[in-house]
Each structure stands twice: as structure tokens, then as C-alpha cells.
Design a protein around this motif. Structure first.
Motif, short mmCIF file in Angstrom:
data_model
loop_
_atom_site.label_atom_id
_atom_site.label_comp_id
_atom_site.label_asym_id
_atom_site.label_seq_id
_atom_site.Cartn_x
_atom_site.Cartn_y
_atom_site.Cartn_z
N GLY A 88 11.43 -3.23 -6.22
CA GLY A 88 11.37 -1.79 -6.41
C GLY A 88 10.21 -1.12 -5.70
O GLY A 88 10.06 0.10 -5.79
N GLN A 89 9.39 -1.90 -5.00
CA GLN A 89 8.31 -1.28 -4.24
C GLN A 89 8.88 -0.31 -3.20
O GLN A 89 8.37 0.79 -3.00
CB GLN A 89 7.44 -2.35 -3.57
N LEU A 90 9.95 -0.72 -2.53
CA LEU A 90 10.72 0.18 -1.67
C LEU A 90 11.97 0.63 -2.43
O LEU A 90 12.66 -0.19 -3.05
CB LEU A 90 11.15 -0.51 -0.38
N ALA A 91 12.27 1.94 -2.35
CA ALA A 91 13.51 2.43 -2.94
C ALA A 91 14.69 2.24 -2.02
O ALA A 91 15.85 2.23 -2.46
CB ALA A 91 13.37 3.91 -3.30
N GLY A 92 14.41 2.10 -0.71
CA GLY A 92 15.50 1.90 0.23
C GLY A 92 14.97 1.53 1.60
O GLY A 92 13.84 1.86 1.96
N TYR A 93 15.79 0.82 2.35
CA TYR A 93 15.48 0.45 3.72
C TYR A 93 16.73 0.67 4.55
O TYR A 93 17.83 0.27 4.15
CB TYR A 93 15.05 -1.02 3.82
N ALA A 94 16.57 1.33 5.68
CA ALA A 94 17.71 1.54 6.58
C ALA A 94 17.26 1.34 8.01
O ALA A 94 16.08 1.49 8.34
CB ALA A 94 18.30 2.94 6.41
N GLY A 95 18.19 1.01 8.83
CA GLY A 95 17.91 0.80 10.24
C GLY A 95 19.12 0.20 10.92
O GLY A 95 20.14 -0.05 10.29
N ASP A 96 18.98 -0.03 12.21
CA ASP A 96 20.09 -0.63 12.94
C ASP A 96 19.60 -1.74 13.86
O ASP A 96 20.35 -2.18 14.73
CB ASP A 96 20.87 0.43 13.72
N VAL A 97 18.36 -2.16 13.66
CA VAL A 97 17.79 -3.21 14.51
C VAL A 97 17.61 -4.48 13.69
O VAL A 97 17.14 -4.44 12.55
CB VAL A 97 16.47 -2.75 15.15
N TRP A 98 17.98 -5.59 14.27
CA TRP A 98 17.98 -6.89 13.61
C TRP A 98 17.36 -7.91 14.56
O TRP A 98 17.25 -7.67 15.77
CB TRP A 98 19.39 -7.35 13.30
N TYR A 99 16.98 -9.05 14.03
CA TYR A 99 16.60 -10.16 14.89
C TYR A 99 17.15 -11.44 14.27
O TYR A 99 16.91 -11.70 13.09
CB TYR A 99 15.08 -10.29 15.04
N THR B 280 0.81 -1.22 0.00
CA THR B 280 0.00 0.00 0.00
C THR B 280 0.84 1.26 0.00
O THR B 280 0.31 2.36 -0.18
CB THR B 280 -0.93 0.04 1.23
N MET B 281 2.15 1.13 0.20
CA MET B 281 3.02 2.30 0.20
C MET B 281 3.27 2.78 -1.23
O MET B 281 3.10 2.02 -2.19
CB MET B 281 4.35 1.97 0.89
N LYS B 282 3.65 4.04 -1.37
CA LYS B 282 4.02 4.56 -2.67
C LYS B 282 5.17 3.72 -3.25
O LYS B 282 6.10 3.36 -2.52
CB LYS B 282 4.49 6.01 -2.57
N ARG B 283 5.12 3.44 -4.56
CA ARG B 283 6.27 2.78 -5.16
C ARG B 283 7.47 3.71 -5.06
O ARG B 283 7.38 4.89 -5.39
CB ARG B 283 6.01 2.43 -6.62
N GLY B 284 8.56 3.20 -4.56
CA GLY B 284 9.75 4.02 -4.40
C GLY B 284 9.82 4.75 -3.08
O GLY B 284 10.64 5.65 -2.91
N ALA B 285 8.99 4.36 -2.12
CA ALA B 285 9.08 4.95 -0.79
C ALA B 285 10.31 4.41 -0.06
O ALA B 285 10.89 3.38 -0.44
CB ALA B 285 7.82 4.67 0.00
N TYR B 286 10.68 5.09 1.01
CA TYR B 286 11.80 4.69 1.84
C TYR B 286 11.26 4.32 3.23
O TYR B 286 10.38 4.99 3.76
CB TYR B 286 12.82 5.81 1.98
N LEU B 287 11.84 3.28 3.82
CA LEU B 287 11.42 2.84 5.15
C LEU B 287 12.64 2.79 6.06
O LEU B 287 13.67 2.20 5.71
CB LEU B 287 10.78 1.45 5.06
N ILE B 288 12.53 3.43 7.21
CA ILE B 288 13.61 3.49 8.20
C ILE B 288 13.10 2.91 9.49
O ILE B 288 12.06 3.32 10.01
CB ILE B 288 14.10 4.94 8.42
N ASN B 289 13.83 1.95 10.03
CA ASN B 289 13.39 1.26 11.25
C ASN B 289 14.54 1.18 12.23
O ASN B 289 15.45 0.35 12.10
CB ASN B 289 12.89 -0.15 10.90
N THR B 290 14.51 2.07 13.22
CA THR B 290 15.47 1.99 14.32
C THR B 290 14.76 1.58 15.60
O THR B 290 15.30 1.76 16.70
CB THR B 290 16.17 3.35 14.54
N ALA B 291 13.56 1.02 15.47
CA ALA B 291 12.77 0.62 16.64
C ALA B 291 13.11 -0.81 17.02
O ALA B 291 13.97 -1.05 17.87
CB ALA B 291 11.28 0.79 16.34
#
Length: 389
Positions: A301-312, A273-284
Motif C-alpha cells: 500500500g505504499q504505492l496506490a498504483g503503478y502504470a506504464g508501458d515499459v518492461w524489461y 520516502t514517497m507519500k503513502r498512497g502515491a501513484y507512479l507512472i513510468n513510460t520512460a
């Protein structure tokens, strides 16, 4: 006398520092909103030094041993017969950081017969099974607000890094290249974009404040709506749910705690449902996102980029797909563990210990679980199984 079991990340690969890049830290009188910084009776560390690794010991050894208590510090927290598991059964207090979490699972809590207090040296206590902590009457506390601004700064950095294609461009220089077209083919201006935060608590609101000068359109969703004067000041658009907000945004940043209502929220359906080419940042927390759905969204290509520092889990295994997925800006879990933040969360950890050892009340804003129920900040931010019945 109490046994305090402290789990910290490893020292630098080249050894514990003998010098630092800077000689001091700026003085901060209070957090935004007026909450005071930690106020322990004393400290035994130098602000700006590395305190969150094993040799730093959060500056606690002299304090605890002077009172006759035992401090055990280890980084060995996972795997069969880890030091953490060996030391846990007779520990009275466990201290852990979100960056190197010692997971207090139901099984571990059941074995920890003496455990009375679990402290998060930082913010975010989801590495403790809160339902089990309630069942076993273990108090859970964290150093609320100690690194919220640290994380908000990291979010702002990551947003700009993704949108401006900074990391690949820097890598091109390191590789000896110069092709400008390759660098700018994925580079845009943040100006004019619609940016939304999932949760607008201490971190989310700080992110919004830091992005306002970039002349962006700001959106948010939260269980607790912000005061009208704050919405007007920042020009915020409120959305009742995450699903309502994300289709309107070019950039979405996740700043919510992990609990049953947020786990797995960013799945294939929501990402679509996000815009094509949106960016998602997750530091939670990583588990707010479906791991493989993120990979698929980047590859398509649905997301243009993903960044964060949290992993599982943390630390992430070498074959974790987020290490090799396209167009990412991932880091180890470092956003809230700057040397500036470490001075605050080390002091806050000592303040919590002083209160518990002296039998005086722990600040309500530090409490997550107490007396067999969610308390303080925990009651505001988390949900547990009994809340969902």
C-alpha cells in the motif's frame, strides 16, 4: 551497396489491416519549440497506416531497393539462432524500435563487423550499448521528438486512469456488474494534487503543460533547469534531485532516459520516502525502477498504483510479476507507437537513411553517438562509462 536489417514487431494476430478507423491524420506543422517534423526527400507510405509492424516495413522497401540496397525485415530478435543474429554479421545498418527492441549488446556489436549505423525508429536508444557503439565507431541516431507528444498524452491518460480508478470500473462493466461502491472506493480527484516529473525534457515538459489545466501543483527535477519564464508560466517548483522531489508529490511520472545515473533509481529506499498512497507512472524505461520493489510497494500500500508501458525485457514474459501485481495500469509498449507517431518516425528513419547513404550530415538533434563519442541529443541526455571515470 548497403544491407539494412530492420527489426519490427509482429503484424496483428488477425492479419495486416485492410482498412483503418480513420481516413486521415491532422496536419502538424512543427513540434513545440519550433523543430520541424522529419523532412525526407520522399515517402512511400500512407500516413495513418500501420508502418511499425513487419508488413509495414516502415515504408522503406521501395526506396532502398530502388537504390540497389538490400532490406531484411524480421520480428525474430531473441533466442538462440534468431533471424536477427543470423543477419547481423554483414549488416551495414540496423533499425529497431523501442517498442520491440533488438538489443545491440556488446557481444552483438563485436560480431557486427560491417555495422556502421544503428537507427532507433522512435526515441530512446538505450537498447544499444552506447559504450560499445562508441568503441566500435557505430553511429547511433534516433528520430528525436517524433513521438514525444504521443507519450505525453499516454502519461496524462494513465495518471487519470489510476487516480480515478478507471480500469477496474470499466472491467466491472465488461464483467456485467454495477456495484458503484466497489468502483469509487479507490477513486479520487486529481484536482489539487501535487504532480512531479523526473526529467522535464520534451516529454516531461509536455506532460506538465497538459496537466496544468487540471489545477494541480506541478513539480519537476532535471539535470538542466528550465528557463525562469517557463517555471513562472506553469507555476513549477524545481527540485535539485529526484530524492528531493518525490516526498512532496501525490503523483510522480518518470520521463528520463535510461543511463547509469537513472538505472534502478526507484528502489525500496526511494519508494519508502514517497507519500503513502502515491501513484507512479513510468513510460520512460522499465529499468529505471527496481522490478520487485515496485511489486512490494503496491502490495504493502505504499504505492496506490503503478502504470506504464515499459518492461524489461521486451516483450515481457508471461510470468513477469508486473502482469499480476495489484492496482496497476500496465500496457504493452505502445505509448509512442500510435498510427500518428508511426508516420513521423517512419519519415524520420528515411530522412536519417537518406543522409547517411548520400554522405550528408544527419541532423544534430537526431544524433546520439557519432565519431566515437556522444553527440547531439546524446551528449545532452545520456552518460556513458567514460563520463563516470
Amino acid at each position: 551497396m548497403a544491407k539494412v536489417l530492420c527489426v519490427l514487431y509482429d503484424d496483428p494476430e488477425n492479419g495486416y489491416p485492410t482498412s483503418y478507423a480513420r481516413d486521415d491524420l491532422p496536419h502538424i506543422a512543427h513540434y513545440p519549440g519550433g523543430q520541424t517534423l522529419p523532412t525526407p526527400q520522399g515517402t512511400d507510405f500512407t500516413p495513418g497506416h500501420l508502418l511499425g509492424s513487419v508488413s509495414g516495413e516502415l515504408g522503406l522497401r521501395a526506396f532502398l531497393e530502388s537504390r540497389g540496397h538490400t532490406l531484411v525485415v524480421t520480428s525474430d530478435k531473441d533466442g538462440e539462432n534468431s533471424a536477427f543474429d543470423r543477419e547481423l554479421p554483414d549488416a551495414d545498418v540496423v533499425i529497431s524500435q523501442p517498442f520491440w527492441p533488438a538489443y545491440l549488446t556488446p557481444e552483438r556489436l563485436a560480431r557486427a563487423a560491417n555495422l556502421k549505423l544503428a537507427i532507433t525508429a522512435g526515441i530512446g536508444s538505450d537498447h544499444v550499448d552506447l559504450d560499445s557503439a562508441i568503441e566500435h565507431d557505430v553511429t547511433v541516431a534516433e528520430v528525436t521528438f517524433c513521438n514525444s507528444i504521443s507519450v505525453a498524452e499516454h502519461v496524462a491518460m494513465m495518471i487519470l486512469s489510476l487516480v480515478r480508478n478507471y480500469l477496474p470500473s470499466n472491467q466491472r462493466v465488461l464483467d456485467g456488474g454495477w456495484n458503484i461502491a466497489d468502483c469509487v472506493a479507490r477513486s479520487y480527484d486529481l484536482e489539487g494534487m501535487h504532480v512531479g516529473t523526473v526529467a522535464a525534457g520534451r516529454i516531461g515538459l509536455a506532460v506538465l503543460r497538459r496537466l496544468k489545466p487540471f489545477d494541480v501543483h506541478l513539480h519537476y527535477t532535471d539535470r538542466h533547469r528550465l528557463p525562469a519564464e517557463v517555471e513562472e508560466e506553469l507555476g513549477l517548483t524545481f527540485h535539485p534531485t529526484t530524492a528531493d522531489m518525490v516526498p512532496a508529490c501525490d503523483v510522480v511520472t518518470v520521463n528520463a532516459p535510461l543511463h547509469p545515473e537513472t538505472e534502478g533509481m526507484f528502489n525500496d529506499e526511494l519508494l519508502a520516502t514517497m507519500k503513502r498512497g502515491a501513484y507512479l507512472i513510468n513510460t520512460a524505461r522499465a529499468k529505471i525502477c527496481d522490478r520487485d520493489a515496485i511489486v512490494r510497494a503496491l502490495e504493502s500500500g505504499q504505492l496506490a498504483g503503478y502504470a506504464g508501458d515499459v518492461w524489461y525485457p521486451q516483450p515481457a514474459p508471461a510470468d513477469h510479476p508486473w502482469r499480476t501485481m495489484p492496482h496497476h495500469g500496465m500496457t504493452p509498449h505502445i505509448s509512442g507507437s500510435s498510427l500518428s507517431a508511426q508516420a513521423r518516425y517512419a519519415a524520420g528513419t528515411r530522412e536519417i537513411l537518406e543522409s547517411w547513404l548520400d554522405g550528408t550530415p544527419i541532423r544534430p538533434e537526431y544524433l546520439i553517438v557519432q565519431g566515437g563519442k556522444l553527440a547531439g541529443t546524446g551528449a545532452h541526455s545520456y552518460s556513458v562509462a567514460k563520463d563516470r571515470k
